[in-house]
Design an enzyme around this catalytic site. Structure first.
Site, PDB file in Angstrom:
ATOM      1  N   GLU A   1      65.657  36.772  47.503  1.00  0.00           N
ATOM      2  CA  GLU A   1      66.932  38.528  46.728  1.00  0.00           C
ATOM      3  C   GLU A   1      68.175  38.416  46.377  1.00  0.00           C
ATOM      4  OE1 GLU A   1      65.111  40.475  50.594  1.00  0.00           O
ATOM      5  OE2 GLU A   1      64.435  41.563  49.169  1.00  0.00           O
TER       6      GLU A   1
ATOM      7  N   GLY B   1      65.433  37.269  51.827  1.00  0.00           N
ATOM      8  CA  GLY B   1      66.878  37.719  51.421  1.00  0.00           C
ATOM      9  C   GLY B   1      67.616  36.351  50.875  1.00  0.00           C
TER      10      GLY B   1
ATOM     11  N   GLU C   1      58.727  39.154  53.379  1.00  0.00           N
ATOM     12  CA  GLU C   1      58.813  39.901  54.284  1.00  0.00           C
ATOM     13  C   GLU C   1      57.174  40.447  55.130  1.00  0.00           C
ATOM     14  OE1 GLU C   1      60.711  39.486  50.924  1.00  0.00           O
ATOM     15  OE2 GLU C   1      62.586  39.734  52.535  1.00  0.00           O
TER      16      GLU C   1
ATOM     17  N   ALA D   1      66.892  36.786  55.713  1.00  0.00           N
ATOM     18  CA  ALA D   1      67.516  37.341  57.311  1.00  0.00           C
ATOM     19  C   ALA D   1      67.307  37.021  58.183  1.00  0.00           C
ATOM     20  CB  ALA D   1      66.800  38.996  57.132  1.00  0.00           C
TER      21      ALA D   1
HETATM   22  N1  CO8 Z   1      65.479  33.500  60.478  1.00  0.00           N
HETATM   23  C1  CO8 Z   1      66.225  33.030  61.684  1.00  0.00           C
HETATM   24  N2  CO8 Z   1      65.814  31.764  62.244  1.00  0.00           N
HETATM   25  C2  CO8 Z   1      65.005  31.411  61.641  1.00  0.00           C
HETATM   26  C3  CO8 Z   1      64.895  31.635  60.196  1.00  0.00           C
HETATM   27  C4  CO8 Z   1      65.324  33.569  59.755  1.00  0.00           C
HETATM   28  N3  CO8 Z   1      64.618  33.953  58.697  1.00  0.00           N
HETATM   29  N4  CO8 Z   1      63.686  30.920  59.258  1.00  0.00           N
HETATM   30  C5  CO8 Z   1      63.883  29.693  59.658  1.00  0.00           C
HETATM   31  N5  CO8 Z   1      64.516  30.024  61.179  1.00  0.00           N
HETATM   32  C6  CO8 Z   1      64.770  29.002  62.173  1.00  0.00           C
HETATM   33  C7  CO8 Z   1      63.391  28.410  63.173  1.00  0.00           C
HETATM   34  O1  CO8 Z   1      63.357  29.471  63.278  1.00  0.00           O
HETATM   35  C8  CO8 Z   1      63.570  27.070  63.113  1.00  0.00           C
HETATM   36  O2  CO8 Z   1      64.711  27.446  64.193  1.00  0.00           O
HETATM   37  P1  CO8 Z   1      64.132  26.633  66.382  1.00  0.00           P
HETATM   38  O3  CO8 Z   1      64.399  25.032  65.730  1.00  0.00           O
HETATM   39  O4  CO8 Z   1      65.297  26.926  66.543  1.00  0.00           O
HETATM   40  O5  CO8 Z   1      63.341  27.163  66.324  1.00  0.00           O
HETATM   41  C9  CO8 Z   1      64.005  26.286  61.895  1.00  0.00           C
HETATM   42  O6  CO8 Z   1      64.785  27.474  61.566  1.00  0.00           O
HETATM   43  C10 CO8 Z   1      63.978  25.474  61.287  1.00  0.00           C
HETATM   44  O7  CO8 Z   1      62.823  26.658  61.048  1.00  0.00           O
HETATM   45  P2  CO8 Z   1      60.781  25.998  61.177  1.00  0.00           P
HETATM   46  O8  CO8 Z   1      61.301  24.485  62.593  1.00  0.00           O
HETATM   47  O9  CO8 Z   1      60.616  26.897  61.282  1.00  0.00           O
HETATM   48  O10 CO8 Z   1      61.043  25.170  60.107  1.00  0.00           O
HETATM   49  P3  CO8 Z   1      59.978  24.659  58.993  1.00  0.00           P
HETATM   50  O11 CO8 Z   1      60.469  23.713  58.045  1.00  0.00           O
HETATM   51  O12 CO8 Z   1      58.757  24.303  59.616  1.00  0.00           O
HETATM   52  O13 CO8 Z   1      59.812  25.751  57.867  1.00  0.00           O
HETATM   53  C11 CO8 Z   1      60.377  28.546  57.051  1.00  0.00           C
HETATM   54  C12 CO8 Z   1      60.739  26.496  57.082  1.00  0.00           C
HETATM   55  C13 CO8 Z   1      59.142  28.121  55.658  1.00  0.00           C
HETATM   56  C14 CO8 Z   1      61.630  28.297  55.737  1.00  0.00           C
HETATM   57  C15 CO8 Z   1      59.914  29.643  57.972  1.00  0.00           C
HETATM   58  O14 CO8 Z   1      61.238  28.247  58.873  1.00  0.00           O
HETATM   59  C16 CO8 Z   1      60.136  30.530  58.005  1.00  0.00           C
HETATM   60  O15 CO8 Z   1      58.459  30.880  57.036  1.00  0.00           O
HETATM   61  N6  CO8 Z   1      60.874  30.818  57.687  1.00  0.00           N
HETATM   62  C17 CO8 Z   1      61.152  32.792  58.079  1.00  0.00           C
HETATM   63  C18 CO8 Z   1      61.148  32.988  56.066  1.00  0.00           C
HETATM   64  C19 CO8 Z   1      61.289  34.437  56.623  1.00  0.00           C
HETATM   65  O16 CO8 Z   1      59.819  35.354  56.560  1.00  0.00           O
HETATM   66  N7  CO8 Z   1      61.774  34.913  55.586  1.00  0.00           N
HETATM   67  C20 CO8 Z   1      62.165  36.282  55.719  1.00  0.00           C
HETATM   68  C21 CO8 Z   1      62.760  37.377  56.528  1.00  0.00           C
HETATM   69  S1  CO8 Z   1      63.103  39.566  55.664  1.00  0.00           S
HETATM   70  C22 CO8 Z   1      64.178  40.018  55.804  1.00  0.00           C
HETATM   71  O17 CO8 Z   1      64.971  38.522  54.401  1.00  0.00           O
HETATM   72  C23 CO8 Z   1      64.505  40.353  54.801  1.00  0.00           C
HETATM   73  C24 CO8 Z   1      65.227  40.713  54.511  1.00  0.00           C
HETATM   74  C25 CO8 Z   1      65.701  42.158  53.786  1.00  0.00           C
HETATM   75  C26 CO8 Z   1      64.402  43.130  54.415  1.00  0.00           C
HETATM   76  C27 CO8 Z   1      64.990  43.479  55.362  1.00  0.00           C
HETATM   77  C28 CO8 Z   1      63.426  44.707  55.984  1.00  0.00           C
HETATM   78  C29 CO8 Z   1      64.160  46.113  57.255  1.00  0.00           C
END
Ligand code: CO8
Length: 258
Positions: A112, A109, A132, A65
């Site tokens: 998922e 997500g 999450e 998400a």
């Molecule tokens: N949402 C928004 N932006 C994101 C996300 C995300 N999930 N993941 C990555 N990005 C963005 C980063 O902010 C970054 O943007 P910017 O260049 O503008 O700073 C760009 O993508 C690249 O990301 P990174 O620099 O962090 O890249 P890395 O290669 O270092 O890392 C990762 C990649 C490991 C994927 C890392 O970005 C990360 O951990 N992302 C978050 C993953 C996460 O936590 N996902 C779960 C989200 S919650 C969810 O899916 C719940 C669904 C249902 C639950 C609902 C509950 C209410």
């Protein structure tokens, strides 16, 4: 011009949907989930399509998400708008086979969504996680329900509670994915499988999908009865007649999806 959040391609009887927010690691926002749902339903209605592939790019399937969007939401925002239920579960309406072709990251997500597909093919560089908990959230798009059904309670609890990453190899050993293939052949292998399925009888595949999914909803006795009635009804189909006659005639079957 604004980028399309999903890219659509038709290859023979296969519909391919590519998640396309690469700068945000294909993070899911409303625009992407609406477009994904529309594309899935359009392919499902299309008699010229027999199987659907959902994929991302080489580095990322989807990072879950969109945290940028979610960060400012209140309880009333998500409750009133029916967050997730509103447009993330469209995939459950799809009756044709859906293959997830996962390369790189499938997190939250993203993992998922892959779990909601019927067959999951992983590239050897695929990594799965439900992180999450690190946001003090929980896998709320089916993860806490589908993951234990796929890999059992022990590993599901581990993944949901620790947020750890699972490699493609472990995912295959655990039953999370159907097959692991070299990253460079993911597209070819996924399309080849989709083309094979699309060549079979579409209503027979629908009956299989309904029957296997019923295994997660019903008791064994009820599930077996459902399966048996599905089998009996196959004998009313032109395709089953054709399939069996083609075998007897030693020729390829010519299914009309009837
Ligand atoms: N949402 C928004 N932006 C994101 C996300 C995300 N999930 N993941 C990555 N990005 C963005 C980063 O902010 C970054 O943007 P910017 O260049 O503008 O700073 C760009 O993508 C690249 O990301 P990174 O620099 O962090 O890249 P890395 O290669 O270092 O890392 C990762 C990649 C490991 C994927 C890392 O970005 C990360 O951990 N992302 C978050 C993953 C996460 O936590 N996902 C779960 C989200 S919650 C969810 O899916 C719940 C669904 C249902 C639950 C609902 C509950 C209410």
């Amino acid at each position: 011009m604004q980028e399309q959040p999903v890219l659509i391609e038709r290859i023979g009887r296969v519909g391919v949907i590519r998640l396309n927010r690469p700068k945000q690691m294909n993070a899911f926002n409303d625009a992407l989930m609406d477009a994904l749902g529309d594309a899935l339903l359009a392919f499902d209605r299309d008699e010229g399509i027999g199987a659907i592939v959902i994929t991302g790019n080489e580095k990322v399937f989807a990072a879950g998400a969109d945290i940028v969007a979610m960060a400012s939401w209140s309880y009333m925002d998500v409750y009133a708008s029916n967050f997730i239920t509103r447009n993330w579960e469209t995939i459950r309406q799809v009756r044709k086979p859906v293959i997830a072709a996962v390369s790189g990251i499938a997190m939250g997500g993203g993992c998922e969504l892959a779990l909601a597909c019927d067959i999951l093919i992983a590239a050897d560089n695929a990594r799965f996680a439900l992180p999450e908990i690190k946001l003090a959230l929980l896998p709320g798009a089916g993860g806490t329900q589908r993951l234990p059904r796929a890999i059992g309670k022990a590993k599901a609890m581990d993944m949901c509670m620790s947020g750890r990453t699972m490699s493609a190899d472990e995912a295959e050993r655990s039953g999370l994915v159907s097959r692991v293939v070299p990253a460079e052949s993911l597209r070819d292998e996924s399309l080849a499988l989709a083309q094979t399925l699309a060549g079979y009888s579409a209503p027979a595949l629908m009956a299989i999908k309904e029957s296997v999914n019923r295994a997660f909803e019903a008791s064994l006795t009820e599930g077996m009865l459902f399966e048996r009635r599905q089998l009996h009804s196959r004998f009313a189909s032109e395709d089953a007649r054709e399939g069996m006659n083609a075998f007897l005639d030693k020729r390829p079957a010519d299914f009309r999806h009837r």
